[in-house]
Write an enzyme that holds these catalytic residues in place. Structure first.
Site, mmCIF file in Angstrom:
data_model
loop_
_atom_site.group_PDB
_atom_site.id
_atom_site.type_symbol
_atom_site.label_atom_id
_atom_site.label_comp_id
_atom_site.label_asym_id
_atom_site.label_seq_id
_atom_site.Cartn_x
_atom_site.Cartn_y
_atom_site.Cartn_z
ATOM 1 N N LYS A 90 0.803 -1.229 0.000
ATOM 2 C CA LYS A 90 0.000 0.000 0.000
ATOM 3 C C LYS A 90 0.833 1.275 0.000
ATOM 4 O O LYS A 90 0.405 2.298 -0.515
ATOM 5 C CB LYS A 90 -0.957 -0.014 1.198
ATOM 6 C CG LYS A 90 -2.076 -1.016 1.013
ATOM 7 C CD LYS A 90 -3.274 -0.673 1.855
ATOM 8 C CE LYS A 90 -4.477 -1.493 1.464
ATOM 9 N NZ LYS A 90 -4.355 -2.904 1.916
ATOM 10 N N GLU A 112 -9.965 6.687 4.072
ATOM 11 C CA GLU A 112 -10.789 5.791 4.884
ATOM 12 C C GLU A 112 -10.046 4.464 4.957
ATOM 13 O O GLU A 112 -9.205 4.155 4.108
ATOM 14 C CB GLU A 112 -12.184 5.630 4.287
ATOM 15 C CG GLU A 112 -12.354 4.516 3.301
ATOM 16 C CD GLU A 112 -11.582 4.709 2.022
ATOM 17 O OE1 GLU A 112 -10.873 3.749 1.659
ATOM 18 O OE2 GLU A 112 -11.663 5.761 1.382
ATOM 19 N N SER A 378 1.483 -9.875 -0.907
ATOM 20 C CA SER A 378 1.171 -8.448 -0.803
ATOM 21 C C SER A 378 1.559 -7.841 0.534
ATOM 22 O O SER A 378 1.795 -6.635 0.626
ATOM 23 C CB SER A 378 -0.314 -8.221 -1.063
ATOM 24 O OG SER A 378 -1.104 -9.054 -0.227
HETATM 25 C C1 PLP Z 1 -5.200 -3.954 1.638
HETATM 26 C C2 PLP Z 1 -4.479 -5.202 1.359
HETATM 27 C C3 PLP Z 1 -4.877 -6.060 0.300
HETATM 28 C C4 PLP Z 1 -6.079 -5.821 -0.554
HETATM 29 O O1 PLP Z 1 -6.040 -4.654 -1.314
HETATM 30 P P1 PLP Z 1 -5.813 -4.654 -2.892
HETATM 31 O O2 PLP Z 1 -6.102 -3.248 -3.264
HETATM 32 O O3 PLP Z 1 -6.753 -5.624 -3.513
HETATM 33 O O4 PLP Z 1 -4.396 -5.023 -3.137
HETATM 34 C C5 PLP Z 1 -4.099 -7.186 0.040
HETATM 35 N N1 PLP Z 1 -3.035 -7.489 0.804
HETATM 36 C C6 PLP Z 1 -2.628 -6.716 1.840
HETATM 37 C C7 PLP Z 1 -1.444 -7.131 2.623
HETATM 38 C C8 PLP Z 1 -3.345 -5.551 2.149
HETATM 39 O O5 PLP Z 1 -2.944 -4.791 3.175
#
Ligand code: PLP
Length: 394
Positions: A90, A112, A378
């Site tokens: 993010k 948000e 992610s």
């Molecule tokens: C917020 C988040 C997601 C989901 O958000 P996307 O916009 O679909 O990438 C996925 N993995 C992690 C670790 C997150 O913090």
């Protein structure tokens, strides 16, 4: 040539657009006119690249997971977004948007957050850039995600508790939009995923596209070719997936697999499998697939993973699914949990619950021994330890 990128009106096929209250027309028009010019300018590119390198710690490694590959076949590489500053992908997006906000002369940032991950990433860059930061968060989520609330507060953000409706993400978005309507001239709305009115989905995808830019370079070094056979990512709103596939979307040699949150099962009534169950509708300024009942009311989503718990999906992914460019799998809570423990045992990496959904796709796919697979991790699992440990003791 056929393209899956956004068109000049902000649509991906039938999805996208900008459906916003009259009072925000000027703000959105300003953003639409400005974002590409800024993102493509040399000064932005240089400052963004420097911060990604020295502050976030990029490039994130592309790691060949040998034991995981042995189990599932193929050559499985993990794109390690979990190693970024603040623990997930993010931060790539929040750094880009705050540079744009500053360029546009904005002095106040609103956001948000559901799980608090985007709130933390936003509060982080606001501290870095010395900007006022207000984060809207449902009262229920504030209770569930206390550690992230404390991080935001230490970083100097004001966390505003939202007490309408279900007191979760959807209501927090509604309040953030109201704030923006009341303060359109000095305030920048920093959206955390590839969702919202045009240009947000495209802007967020471009800012996250550093992920696939790095994958190209790293694969060329490691495999002698700059494309994989498979790309796998989880989708909440779709930003880490958008970044992972951005430079490969129009390259049909690359198969795209997206993992959404099945919750307790597609037909359990407790799910966030928007693409499987959603119907076309309008949500948060865009046309997309939305989980809704017969009367068109948005249904409350459920997932064990707070970051995938969203009743809509970015328009880019709605189109990839509808055109069959991407294969979308619904991964249930228990499949994601198993995948998290498996990665931990095989590779010594504790993934975020969201990322565990991408890992949960592996048992459902078949790879040839020489096929190259890139799966984006992610985020890291620190924030999910309570959930992981409570399943162990069951
Ligand atoms: C917020 C988040 C997601 C989901 O958000 P996307 O916009 O679909 O990438 C996925 N993995 C992690 C670790 C997150 O913090």
């Amino acid at each position: 040539m056929k393209t899956y990128q956004v068109n000049k009106n902000g649509f991906y096929g039938d999805f996208g657009g900008a459906y916003i209250p009259e009072i925000l027309h000027q703000s959105i028009a300003d953003l639409q006119e400005t974002y590409l010019e800024v993102l493509e300018s040399d000064s932005f590119k240089q400052e963004f690249a420097e911060l990604l390198r020295d502050y976030v710690g990029r490039p994130s490694p592309l790691y060949l997971a040998k034991r995981l590959s042995k189990r599932y076949g193929g050559r499985i590489y993990l794109k390690r977004e979990d190693l970024n500053h603040t623990g997930a992908h993010k931060i790539n997006n929040t750094i880009g948007q705050i540079l744009l906000a500053r360029h546009m002369g904005k002095t106040r940032i609103i956001a948000e957050t559901g799980a608090g991950q985007h709130g933390v990433a936003t509060a982080t860059v606001c501290a870095l850039m010395d900007m006022e930061c207000v984060v809207y968060m449902g009262e229920t989520d504030i209770k569930r995600q206390h550690a992230n609330v404390q991080r935001m507060q230490m970083l100097g953000a004001e966390v505003r508790s939202v007490t309408s409706g279900n007191r979760t993400l959807k209501e927090a978005v509604d309040e953030a939009i109201q704030d923006w309507c009341a303060n359109p001239s000095d305030t920048f709305y920093l959206i955390g995923s590839a969702v919202g009115p045009h240009p947000y989905p495209d802007m967020v995808a471009r800012l996250q596209s550093v992920i696939s830019k790095e994958i190209k370079k790293q694969l060329l070094e490691k495999e002698g070719r700059d494309y994989p056979d498979y790309l796998i990512a989880c989708i909440g709103g779709g930003s880490n997936a958008a970044g992972t596939i951005y430079h490969y979307m129009d390259d049909e040699r690359v198969k795209i697999v997206l993992a959404e949150a099945g919750g307790k099962g597609l037909y359990s009534g407790m799910t966030a499998a928007t693409i499987h169950l959603g119907k076309k509708g309008e949500l948060h300024g865009m046309q997309t697939l939305v989980m809704q009942n017969e009367a068109g009311q948005v249904e409350e989503p459920y997932s064990i993973s707070a970051g995938l718990d969203y009743p809509g999906i970015g328009p880019l992914h709605a189109n990839l699914h509808t055109t069959k460019r991407a294969k979308v799998l619904a991964i249930n809570d228990n499949e994601a949990l198993n995948a998290a423990f498996e990665l931990t045992q095989l590779e010594g990496i504790i993934p975020a619950l969201e990322s565990s959904h991408a890992l949960g796709a592996l048992p459902k796919l078949r790879f040839q021994p020489d096929e190259v697979v890139v799966l984006t991790v992610s985020g890291r699992g620190d924030k999910d330890m309570d959930t992981y440990l409570s399943t162990l003791s069951q």
